[in-house]
Write a protein that holds these residues in place. Structure first.
Motif, PDB file in Angstrom:
ATOM      1  N   ARG A   7      42.239  34.575  40.231  1.00 53.53           N
ATOM      2  CA  ARG A   7      43.056  35.441  41.059  1.00 53.53           C
ATOM      3  C   ARG A   7      44.445  35.497  40.453  1.00 53.53           C
ATOM      4  O   ARG A   7      44.992  34.488  40.054  1.00 53.53           O
ATOM      5  CB  ARG A   7      43.148  34.866  42.478  1.00 53.53           C
ATOM      6  CG  ARG A   7      43.996  35.685  43.440  1.00 53.53           C
ATOM      7  CD  ARG A   7      43.313  36.994  43.804  1.00 53.53           C
ATOM      8  NE  ARG A   7      42.055  36.774  44.462  1.00 53.53           N
ATOM      9  CZ  ARG A   7      41.918  36.589  45.784  1.00 53.53           C
ATOM     10  NH1 ARG A   7      42.972  36.598  46.552  1.00 53.53           N
ATOM     11  NH2 ARG A   7      40.727  36.399  46.309  1.00 53.53           N
ATOM     12  N   LYS A   8      45.011  36.650  40.321  1.00 50.68           N
ATOM     13  CA  LYS A   8      46.333  36.769  39.722  1.00 50.68           C
ATOM     14  C   LYS A   8      47.412  36.823  40.783  1.00 50.68           C
ATOM     15  O   LYS A   8      47.176  37.153  41.929  1.00 50.68           O
ATOM     16  CB  LYS A   8      46.421  38.020  38.846  1.00 50.68           C
ATOM     17  CG  LYS A   8      46.398  39.336  39.626  1.00 50.68           C
ATOM     18  CD  LYS A   8      46.521  40.518  38.678  1.00 50.68           C
ATOM     19  CE  LYS A   8      46.530  41.833  39.445  1.00 50.68           C
ATOM     20  NZ  LYS A   8      46.675  42.989  38.550  1.00 50.68           N
ATOM     21  N   PHE A   9      48.615  36.428  40.349  1.00 52.15           N
ATOM     22  CA  PHE A   9      49.779  36.529  41.232  1.00 52.15           C
ATOM     23  C   PHE A   9      50.887  37.191  40.449  1.00 52.15           C
ATOM     24  O   PHE A   9      51.202  36.769  39.348  1.00 52.15           O
ATOM     25  CB  PHE A   9      50.208  35.136  41.692  1.00 52.15           C
ATOM     26  CG  PHE A   9      51.117  35.176  42.882  1.00 52.15           C
ATOM     27  CD1 PHE A   9      50.597  35.355  44.150  1.00 52.15           C
ATOM     28  CD2 PHE A   9      52.486  35.065  42.724  1.00 52.15           C
ATOM     29  CE1 PHE A   9      51.437  35.402  45.243  1.00 52.15           C
ATOM     30  CE2 PHE A   9      53.316  35.122  43.823  1.00 52.15           C
ATOM     31  CZ  PHE A   9      52.796  35.286  45.084  1.00 52.15           C
ATOM     32  N   VAL A 165      39.351  27.431  31.355  1.00 51.01           N
ATOM     33  CA  VAL A 165      40.210  28.098  32.335  1.00 51.01           C
ATOM     34  C   VAL A 165      41.272  28.951  31.640  1.00 51.01           C
ATOM     35  O   VAL A 165      41.730  29.958  32.183  1.00 51.01           O
ATOM     36  CB  VAL A 165      40.869  27.083  33.298  1.00 51.01           C
ATOM     37  CG1 VAL A 165      42.039  26.362  32.678  1.00 51.01           C
ATOM     38  CG2 VAL A 165      41.310  27.781  34.591  1.00 51.01           C
ATOM     39  N   MET A 166      41.627  28.588  30.426  1.00 47.87           N
ATOM     40  CA  MET A 166      42.600  29.379  29.681  1.00 47.87           C
ATOM     41  C   MET A 166      41.970  30.540  28.917  1.00 47.87           C
ATOM     42  O   MET A 166      42.555  31.627  28.847  1.00 47.87           O
ATOM     43  CB  MET A 166      43.351  28.470  28.702  1.00 47.87           C
ATOM     44  CG  MET A 166      44.423  27.605  29.340  1.00 47.87           C
ATOM     45  SD  MET A 166      45.897  28.530  29.867  1.00 47.87           S
ATOM     46  CE  MET A 166      46.626  28.928  28.265  1.00 47.87           C
ATOM     47  N   MET A 174      44.132  33.717  30.026  1.00 51.22           N
ATOM     48  CA  MET A 174      44.691  34.503  28.928  1.00 51.22           C
ATOM     49  C   MET A 174      43.979  35.838  28.740  1.00 51.22           C
ATOM     50  O   MET A 174      44.473  36.704  28.011  1.00 51.22           O
ATOM     51  CB  MET A 174      44.651  33.695  27.624  1.00 51.22           C
ATOM     52  CG  MET A 174      45.687  32.581  27.547  1.00 51.22           C
ATOM     53  SD  MET A 174      47.397  33.166  27.705  1.00 51.22           S
ATOM     54  CE  MET A 174      47.571  34.115  26.195  1.00 51.22           C
ATOM     55  N   ASN A 175      42.854  36.020  29.366  1.00 49.04           N
ATOM     56  CA  ASN A 175      42.131  37.294  29.289  1.00 49.04           C
ATOM     57  C   ASN A 175      42.313  38.144  30.537  1.00 49.04           C
ATOM     58  O   ASN A 175      41.587  39.115  30.749  1.00 49.04           O
ATOM     59  CB  ASN A 175      40.646  37.030  29.027  1.00 49.04           C
ATOM     60  CG  ASN A 175      40.403  36.493  27.633  1.00 49.04           C
ATOM     61  OD1 ASN A 175      40.871  37.061  26.662  1.00 49.04           O
ATOM     62  ND2 ASN A 175      39.690  35.381  27.537  1.00 49.04           N
ATOM     63  N   ARG A 180      48.127  36.213  32.281  1.00 47.74           N
ATOM     64  CA  ARG A 180      48.782  36.117  30.981  1.00 47.74           C
ATOM     65  C   ARG A 180      50.272  36.412  31.099  1.00 47.74           C
ATOM     66  O   ARG A 180      51.104  35.766  30.431  1.00 47.74           O
ATOM     67  CB  ARG A 180      48.120  37.070  29.986  1.00 47.74           C
ATOM     68  CG  ARG A 180      48.623  36.907  28.561  1.00 47.74           C
ATOM     69  CD  ARG A 180      47.783  37.697  27.561  1.00 47.74           C
ATOM     70  NE  ARG A 180      47.790  39.127  27.831  1.00 47.74           N
ATOM     71  CZ  ARG A 180      46.727  39.803  28.268  1.00 47.74           C
ATOM     72  NH1 ARG A 180      45.581  39.195  28.490  1.00 47.74           N
ATOM     73  NH2 ARG A 180      46.806  41.103  28.488  1.00 47.74           N
ATOM     74  N   ALA A 181      50.621  37.354  31.963  1.00 47.90           N
ATOM     75  CA  ALA A 181      52.034  37.692  32.153  1.00 47.90           C
ATOM     76  C   ALA A 181      52.822  36.490  32.673  1.00 47.90           C
ATOM     77  O   ALA A 181      53.967  36.253  32.254  1.00 47.90           O
ATOM     78  CB  ALA A 181      52.168  38.871  33.122  1.00 47.90           C
ATOM     79  N   ASN A 182      52.233  35.729  33.589  1.00 49.40           N
ATOM     80  CA  ASN A 182      52.902  34.524  34.073  1.00 49.40           C
ATOM     81  C   ASN A 182      53.036  33.491  32.966  1.00 49.40           C
ATOM     82  O   ASN A 182      54.096  32.887  32.774  1.00 49.40           O
ATOM     83  CB  ASN A 182      52.118  33.908  35.245  1.00 49.40           C
ATOM     84  CG  ASN A 182      52.542  34.469  36.591  1.00 49.40           C
ATOM     85  OD1 ASN A 182      53.644  34.986  36.750  1.00 49.40           O
ATOM     86  ND2 ASN A 182      51.680  34.353  37.572  1.00 49.40           N
TER      87      ASN A 182
END
Length: 214
Positions: A7-9, A165-166, A174-175, A180-182
């Motif tokens: 989930r992205k933030f 996880v990366m 990272m994908n 990735r922006a964070n």
């Protein structure tokens, strides 16, 4: 086939500061002998573990504000957890270095917050940035005493290693553009990574990023 979830933030820049314990107990792996001048907080800092965790591991201590010289304090063992967390931090800084970005400083207290968030998702059976226990990531960090001008969070579950996880092609941070922006944001200076393992063996991962207020 069930794939790990992420989930992205969105990275949030703040010009001003925004306005219980997890259920999983740590096993005691050793003891510390109190010396003159010690407090529970000083012992916690020495071993980079929270006072709450020390209290949980030492029910025999009746008054935590009055420990005495020679008293034995049980030290919970989380070395295996810290190793996984540090490996994620190392991978983050490797990616930043490859792009000429400043390295993020690992903050053990922020790692503790991230660890609490991962455990809370297990305890409360959810996967979201907003916790029913702590509120938003910003509210949670502030409740633990952090003040910041920028902050962000990444969460994930199901991946079995720091590398997965990366970098997992389907669910690696990272994908994913948001994650990735964070990780690569020039806005942050400190990082905390926390991992917790559910009873069924599923790992939950949290990254916290901040730029502390001076």
């Amino acid at each position: 086939m069930k794939f790990p979830k992420i989930r992205k933030f969105i990275v949030l820049m703040l010009t001003l500061a925004l306005f219980v314990l997890p259920t999983g107990a740590f096993a005691a792996s050793g003891t510390y002998t109190v010396v003159s001048g010690d407090t529970m907080w000083k012992i916690a800092v020495k071993y980079q573990i929270g006072v709450s965790e020390l209290k949980q591991a030492n029910p025999q201590i009746k008054n935590y504000d009055m420990i005495y010289v020679g008293q034995k304090v049980n030290i919970p063992s989380i070395d295996n957890v810290k190793t996984l967390e540090q490996q994620v931090i190392n991978l983050v800084n490797k990616e930043r270095a490859a792009r000429g970005l400043t390295q993020l400083t690992a903050n053990w207290e922020l790692c503790r917050v991230a660890r609490y968030k991962s455990q809370d998702m297990i305890n409360k059976h959810y996967f979201d940035h907003t916790s029913p226990t702590y509120g938003s990531p910003f509210q949670m960090m502030e409740s633990f005493g952090f003040r910041f001008s920028a902050a962000g969070e990444n969460i994930a579950y199901g991946q079995t290693s720091p590398n997965q996880v990366m970098y997992d092609t389907k669910a690696g941070w990272m994908n994913s553009p948001g994650h990735r922006a964070n990780i690569l944001s020039a806005s942050y200076t400190q990082i905390g990574v926390g991992v917790a393992k559910a009873a069924n063996g599923t790992y939950y991962w949290t990254q916290e990023f901040i730029k502390p207020l001076k």
